[in-house]
Design an enzyme around this catalytic site. Sequence first.
Site, short mmCIF file in Angstrom:
data_model
loop_
_atom_site.label_atom_id
_atom_site.label_comp_id
_atom_site.label_asym_id
_atom_site.label_seq_id
_atom_site.Cartn_x
_atom_site.Cartn_y
_atom_site.Cartn_z
N HIS A 168 0.88 -1.19 0.00
CA HIS A 168 0.00 0.00 0.00
C HIS A 168 0.92 1.24 0.00
O HIS A 168 1.73 1.40 -0.89
CB HIS A 168 -0.92 -0.12 1.22
CG HIS A 168 -2.06 0.86 1.28
ND1 HIS A 168 -2.43 1.68 0.24
CD2 HIS A 168 -2.93 1.16 2.30
CE1 HIS A 168 -3.46 2.42 0.60
NE2 HIS A 168 -3.78 2.12 1.85
N MET A 202 7.81 -2.60 -6.83
CA MET A 202 7.04 -1.58 -6.10
C MET A 202 6.75 -0.37 -7.00
O MET A 202 7.60 0.05 -7.79
CB MET A 202 7.80 -1.15 -4.85
CG MET A 202 7.97 -2.28 -3.87
SD MET A 202 6.36 -2.91 -3.36
CE MET A 202 6.75 -4.60 -2.99
N HIS A 238 -2.07 -2.45 -9.47
CA HIS A 238 -3.10 -1.89 -8.60
C HIS A 238 -4.26 -2.87 -8.51
O HIS A 238 -4.59 -3.53 -9.50
CB HIS A 238 -3.61 -0.53 -9.14
CG HIS A 238 -4.32 0.26 -8.11
ND1 HIS A 238 -5.66 0.11 -7.84
CD2 HIS A 238 -3.86 1.21 -7.25
CE1 HIS A 238 -5.99 0.93 -6.86
NE2 HIS A 238 -4.93 1.60 -6.48
N ASP A 275 2.38 5.79 -6.57
CA ASP A 275 3.63 5.79 -5.82
C ASP A 275 4.86 5.86 -6.72
O ASP A 275 5.94 6.25 -6.26
CB ASP A 275 3.71 4.54 -4.93
CG ASP A 275 2.68 4.58 -3.82
OD1 ASP A 275 2.44 5.67 -3.29
OD2 ASP A 275 2.11 3.53 -3.49
N1 ACO Z 1 5.35 -6.61 -9.76
C1 ACO Z 1 5.36 -7.83 -10.32
N2 ACO Z 1 4.25 -8.53 -10.60
C2 ACO Z 1 3.08 -7.93 -10.30
C3 ACO Z 1 2.99 -6.67 -9.72
C4 ACO Z 1 4.19 -6.01 -9.46
N3 ACO Z 1 4.20 -4.80 -8.90
N4 ACO Z 1 1.70 -6.35 -9.53
C5 ACO Z 1 0.99 -7.38 -9.97
N5 ACO Z 1 1.82 -8.35 -10.44
C6 ACO Z 1 1.43 -9.63 -11.02
C7 ACO Z 1 1.17 -10.65 -9.95
O1 ACO Z 1 2.34 -11.36 -9.59
C8 ACO Z 1 0.16 -11.52 -10.64
O2 ACO Z 1 0.83 -12.35 -11.56
P1 ACO Z 1 0.38 -13.87 -11.76
O3 ACO Z 1 -1.04 -13.81 -12.24
O4 ACO Z 1 1.35 -14.38 -12.76
O5 ACO Z 1 0.49 -14.50 -10.41
C9 ACO Z 1 -0.67 -10.55 -11.45
O6 ACO Z 1 0.20 -9.45 -11.70
C10 ACO Z 1 -1.92 -10.07 -10.73
O7 ACO Z 1 -1.50 -9.41 -9.55
P2 ACO Z 1 -2.15 -9.56 -8.14
O8 ACO Z 1 -1.08 -9.63 -7.09
O9 ACO Z 1 -3.16 -10.66 -8.15
O10 ACO Z 1 -2.91 -8.22 -8.04
P3 ACO Z 1 -3.49 -7.64 -6.74
O11 ACO Z 1 -4.68 -6.89 -7.15
O12 ACO Z 1 -3.69 -8.66 -5.70
O13 ACO Z 1 -2.30 -6.72 -6.22
C11 ACO Z 1 -0.96 -4.92 -5.68
C12 ACO Z 1 -2.28 -5.37 -6.31
C13 ACO Z 1 -0.85 -5.48 -4.27
C14 ACO Z 1 -0.96 -3.40 -5.63
C15 ACO Z 1 0.20 -5.45 -6.57
O14 ACO Z 1 0.07 -4.92 -7.86
C16 ACO Z 1 1.55 -5.09 -5.97
O15 ACO Z 1 2.06 -5.81 -5.11
N6 ACO Z 1 2.18 -3.96 -6.42
C17 ACO Z 1 3.42 -3.50 -5.84
C18 ACO Z 1 3.16 -2.70 -4.58
C19 ACO Z 1 2.62 -1.32 -4.87
O16 ACO Z 1 3.12 -0.62 -5.73
N7 ACO Z 1 1.61 -0.92 -4.09
C20 ACO Z 1 1.00 0.39 -4.21
C21 ACO Z 1 -0.46 0.27 -4.51
S1 ACO Z 1 -1.16 1.84 -4.99
C22 ACO Z 1 -1.13 2.88 -3.66
O17 ACO Z 1 -1.08 2.47 -2.53
C23 ACO Z 1 -1.14 4.35 -3.97
#
Ligand code: ACO
Length: 379
Positions: A230, A265, A269, A320
């Site tokens: 987050h 990171m 989303h 972010d």
């Molecule tokens: N890096 C690498 N792979 C990713 C990323 C990422 N940042 N985000 C999503 N994916 C991949 C997942 O591994 C998954 O792949 P798979 O289907 O092969 O397993 C697929 O994309 C779907 O992702 P989920 O994790 O299911 O998506 P979810 O909706 O649960 O996660 C989240 C969203 C937690 C934000 C994720 O994208 C993430 O961890 N991002 C990095 C952290 C981040 O930047 N957070 C800030 C959020 S916005 C904010 O707070 C302003």
Amino acid sequence: MGDTTITTTTEPEIRKGLAGVYADYTAVSKVNAETNSLLYRGYPVQELAANCSFEQVAYLLWHGELPTATQLEELQHVERSFRSLDPEIKQVIDILPTSAHPMDVLRTAVSAIGALDPHADDSSVESNLAKSVQLLAQIPAVVAYDQRRRHGLDIIEPNDELSYAENFLYVTFGEVPDKVVVDAFNVSLILYAEHSFNASTFTARVITSTLSDLYSAVVGGIGALKGPLHGGANEAVMHIFDEIGTADKAADWLAGALAEKRKIMGFGHRVYKNGDSRVPTMKASLDTLVEYYQRPDLAELYDNLEEAMTGGKNIKPNLDYPSGPAYHLMGFDTPTFTPLFVAARITGWTAHIMEQLAANSLIRPLSAYNGVDERHLER
Ligand code: ACO
């Protein structure tokens, strides 16, 4: 009354992470992933960022309408009158080691502000609005106090001639930077202010739903925001940039990180799958800062990593991603980035706390049991 036991013969549908679940209505903001839009009380966030001060947006989130000139003056007057920290809060911060993460310091300070408030348990709208303005005013003081003590610098008292964004920068750095920097900071605060039922806001609403106090809900929100999935991601973006080093290494670094199954990171989303509606506005502000501080190297690294990430996994940047390097250019310490997010999101959290209280229902979902079958003690 205890829990209601629900017996079901069919397998319950589990939505891990509550993905895609509507938990309640809200009139505070509307996130529309299909149209890639975000409205605060009906206004597109881009219009607010281009035309409003953060104080005006805070008022809008709390009251549902933009302030008149008199209403804005009143809010500014009260906010400015709360900017100094009580000596007790300074003592609480001073007890903590300078190695403590600024989010832990802020969480502790907000908890202490609540413990010192004799009206902490008054949940009337008037009292909660007053607490919201006080927290809005004092969070910058805590963040700046902590950044300066970590550097062994004198603490700077607030200046009530200055706007919220100007004063925040002033108490942190000892001077008000040029308008281009203040404007970029103001934009970032507006973009970070509110985003419907994100994890930290939902945490604050869960706590509020038990009829606990506003400070407890905000402390819980800070805890949820700290995580790198987050709000902690803006800080983590800068760590990634440091790890990569130079723009030419971005693609190779990314290939290695993805091979290790690392989450990158600042990308991805839960709601926006085709790009975060706030990114273009923040990226434009980052571009002005890159120009102002003459840091094309940072822009190149930013672009190369984004290109490699969207070209490969097609996962787009979230807010972010541009805000991390923007805060870096402004001169904030990397661990201070997430507390800056708190300074903005306090407005959204408190608007939601008041909305939750106005039509409360205890938030208490069900769990489907998958442990061992019923068994008994051997006697
Ligand atoms: N890096 C690498 N792979 C990713 C990323 C990422 N940042 N985000 C999503 N994916 C991949 C997942 O591994 C998954 O792949 P798979 O289907 O092969 O397993 C697929 O994309 C779907 O992702 P989920 O994790 O299911 O998506 P979810 O909706 O649960 O996660 C989240 C969203 C937690 C934000 C994720 O994208 C993430 O961890 N991002 C990095 C952290 C981040 O930047 N957070 C800030 C959020 S916005 C904010 O707070 C302003």
